[in-house]
Design an enzyme around this catalytic site. Structure first.
Site, PDB file in Angstrom:
ATOM      1  N   ARG A  85      -5.702   6.015  22.100  1.00 25.64           N
ATOM      2  CA  ARG A  85      -4.527   6.524  20.948  1.00 25.64           C
ATOM      3  C   ARG A  85      -3.413   6.955  21.882  1.00 25.64           C
ATOM      4  O   ARG A  85      -2.425   6.743  21.205  1.00 25.64           O
ATOM      5  CB  ARG A  85      -5.266   7.684  20.108  1.00 25.64           C
ATOM      6  CG  ARG A  85      -6.757   7.381  19.252  1.00 25.64           C
ATOM      7  CD  ARG A  85      -6.298   6.244  18.212  1.00 25.64           C
ATOM      8  NE  ARG A  85      -4.964   6.544  17.304  1.00 25.64           N
ATOM      9  CZ  ARG A  85      -4.633   5.924  16.006  1.00 25.64           C
ATOM     10  NH1 ARG A  85      -5.774   5.180  15.580  1.00 25.64           N
ATOM     11  NH2 ARG A  85      -3.828   6.426  15.313  1.00 25.64           N
ATOM     12  N   ARG A 102       2.963   0.727  21.416  1.00 27.02           N
ATOM     13  CA  ARG A 102       3.712   0.267  20.187  1.00 27.02           C
ATOM     14  C   ARG A 102       5.120   0.723  20.229  1.00 27.02           C
ATOM     15  O   ARG A 102       5.871  -0.168  19.726  1.00 27.02           O
ATOM     16  CB  ARG A 102       3.157   1.312  19.140  1.00 27.02           C
ATOM     17  CG  ARG A 102       1.813   0.756  18.398  1.00 27.02           C
ATOM     18  CD  ARG A 102       1.085   1.761  17.696  1.00 27.02           C
ATOM     19  NE  ARG A 102      -0.049   1.231  16.712  1.00 27.02           N
ATOM     20  CZ  ARG A 102      -0.691   1.957  16.036  1.00 27.02           C
ATOM     21  NH1 ARG A 102      -0.889   3.295  16.170  1.00 27.02           N
ATOM     22  NH2 ARG A 102      -1.759   1.276  15.397  1.00 27.02           N
ATOM     23  N   HIS A 115      -4.418  -2.046  16.905  1.00 28.89           N
ATOM     24  CA  HIS A 115      -5.485  -1.063  16.355  1.00 28.89           C
ATOM     25  C   HIS A 115      -6.151  -0.398  17.280  1.00 28.89           C
ATOM     26  O   HIS A 115      -6.685  -0.874  18.147  1.00 28.89           O
ATOM     27  CB  HIS A 115      -6.324  -1.775  15.422  1.00 28.89           C
ATOM     28  CG  HIS A 115      -7.603  -0.704  14.769  1.00 28.89           C
ATOM     29  ND1 HIS A 115      -7.244  -0.158  13.641  1.00 28.89           N
ATOM     30  CD2 HIS A 115      -8.670  -0.680  15.223  1.00 28.89           C
ATOM     31  CE1 HIS A 115      -8.315   0.581  13.540  1.00 28.89           C
ATOM     32  NE2 HIS A 115      -9.353   0.236  14.488  1.00 28.89           N
TER      33      HIS A 115
HETATM   34  P1  ADP Z   1      -3.358   3.850  12.893  1.00 33.78           P
HETATM   35  O1  ADP Z   1      -3.823   2.145  13.071  1.00 33.78           O
HETATM   36  O2  ADP Z   1      -2.183   4.325  13.546  1.00 33.78           O
HETATM   37  O3  ADP Z   1      -4.613   4.568  13.014  1.00 33.78           O
HETATM   38  P2  ADP Z   1      -3.913   4.422   9.869  1.00 33.78           P
HETATM   39  O4  ADP Z   1      -4.907   4.364  10.175  1.00 33.78           O
HETATM   40  O5  ADP Z   1      -3.215   5.302   9.371  1.00 33.78           O
HETATM   41  O6  ADP Z   1      -2.880   4.034  11.292  1.00 33.78           O
HETATM   42  O7  ADP Z   1      -3.251   2.877   9.257  1.00 33.78           O
HETATM   43  C1  ADP Z   1      -3.778   1.617   9.532  1.00 33.78           C
HETATM   44  C2  ADP Z   1      -2.914   0.534   9.736  1.00 33.78           C
HETATM   45  O8  ADP Z   1      -2.395   0.395   8.285  1.00 33.78           O
HETATM   46  C3  ADP Z   1      -1.540   0.798  10.519  1.00 33.78           C
HETATM   47  O9  ADP Z   1      -1.914   0.303  11.968  1.00 33.78           O
HETATM   48  C4  ADP Z   1      -0.644   0.061  10.071  1.00 33.78           C
HETATM   49  O10 ADP Z   1      -0.696  -1.471  10.256  1.00 33.78           O
HETATM   50  C5  ADP Z   1      -0.951  -0.044   8.376  1.00 33.78           C
HETATM   51  N1  ADP Z   1      -0.066   1.200   7.850  1.00 33.78           N
HETATM   52  C6  ADP Z   1      -0.258   2.473   7.859  1.00 33.78           C
HETATM   53  N2  ADP Z   1       0.720   3.298   7.300  1.00 33.78           N
HETATM   54  C7  ADP Z   1       1.400   2.184   6.894  1.00 33.78           C
HETATM   55  C8  ADP Z   1       2.663   2.385   5.816  1.00 33.78           C
HETATM   56  N3  ADP Z   1       3.075   3.613   5.555  1.00 33.78           N
HETATM   57  N4  ADP Z   1       3.297   1.458   5.540  1.00 33.78           N
HETATM   58  C9  ADP Z   1       2.642  -0.010   5.731  1.00 33.78           C
HETATM   59  N5  ADP Z   1       1.862  -0.259   6.668  1.00 33.78           N
HETATM   60  C10 ADP Z   1       0.940   0.988   7.131  1.00 33.78           C
HETATM   61 MG    MG Z   2      -6.292   4.290  11.776  1.00 26.63          MG
END
Ligand code: ADP
Ligand code: MG
Length: 133
Positions: A85, A102, A115
């Protein structure tokens, strides 16, 4: 040693960045223990992102994750979840720290190139989603 799941997302495979990401992971001392290329079906993407049910971005996210090839891989390292992370950076690349994956290559908050699992429990279930052992 612990394990986590990384997925190279379609925006990164389309821009020929698989090797770049693998190199970043290996330089950070992650060991790739499983890896494959595939295209998700919508039902599979919905299952994988079930935790985001009800979120405004889910439909678009599912469409994006099915728009091209992805490369899931299981990674091994001490503190794998936390260290990965940190290496990938914040969800929104405009808020990601300099030097994170990123920050370097993500296009926007959705098309953010990678991811990574967010807990040991989720890492276990996400690895078994893609790899059957
Ligand atoms: P992460 O991948 O950092 O763990 P999340 O689990 O919150 O983030 O979200 C999963 C995925 O959904 C993100 O990696 C991104 O591709 C998409 N995503 C998250 N928040 C948004 C947003 N506000 N608008 C558009 N896509 C989003
Ligand atoms: Mg996530």
């Amino acid at each position: 040693m612990s394990r986590t799941l990384l997925i190279v997302k379609p925006d990164a495979t389309k821009r020929n960045l698989i090797g770049h990401i693998v190199s970043r992971l290996e330089k950070a001392r992650f060991k790739i223990v499983e890896m494959k290329m595939l295209k998700l079906k919508k039902s599979q993407a919905r299952e994988f992102y079930a935790v985001h049910q009800g979120k405004h971005f889910l439909d678009s996210l599912v469409k994006f994750m099915c728009s091209g090839t992805i490369v899931p891989m299981a990674l091994e390292k001490e503190n794998a979840v936390k260290d990965l992370r940190a290496l990938i950076g914040a969800t929104d690349p405009s808020k990601a720290d300099c030097g994170t994956i990123r920050f370097e290559i993500a296009r926007d908050i959705e098309k953010n190139s990678v991811h990574a699992s967010d807990s040991d429990a989720n890492a276990k279930s996400e690895i078994s989603f893609f790899f059957d052992n």
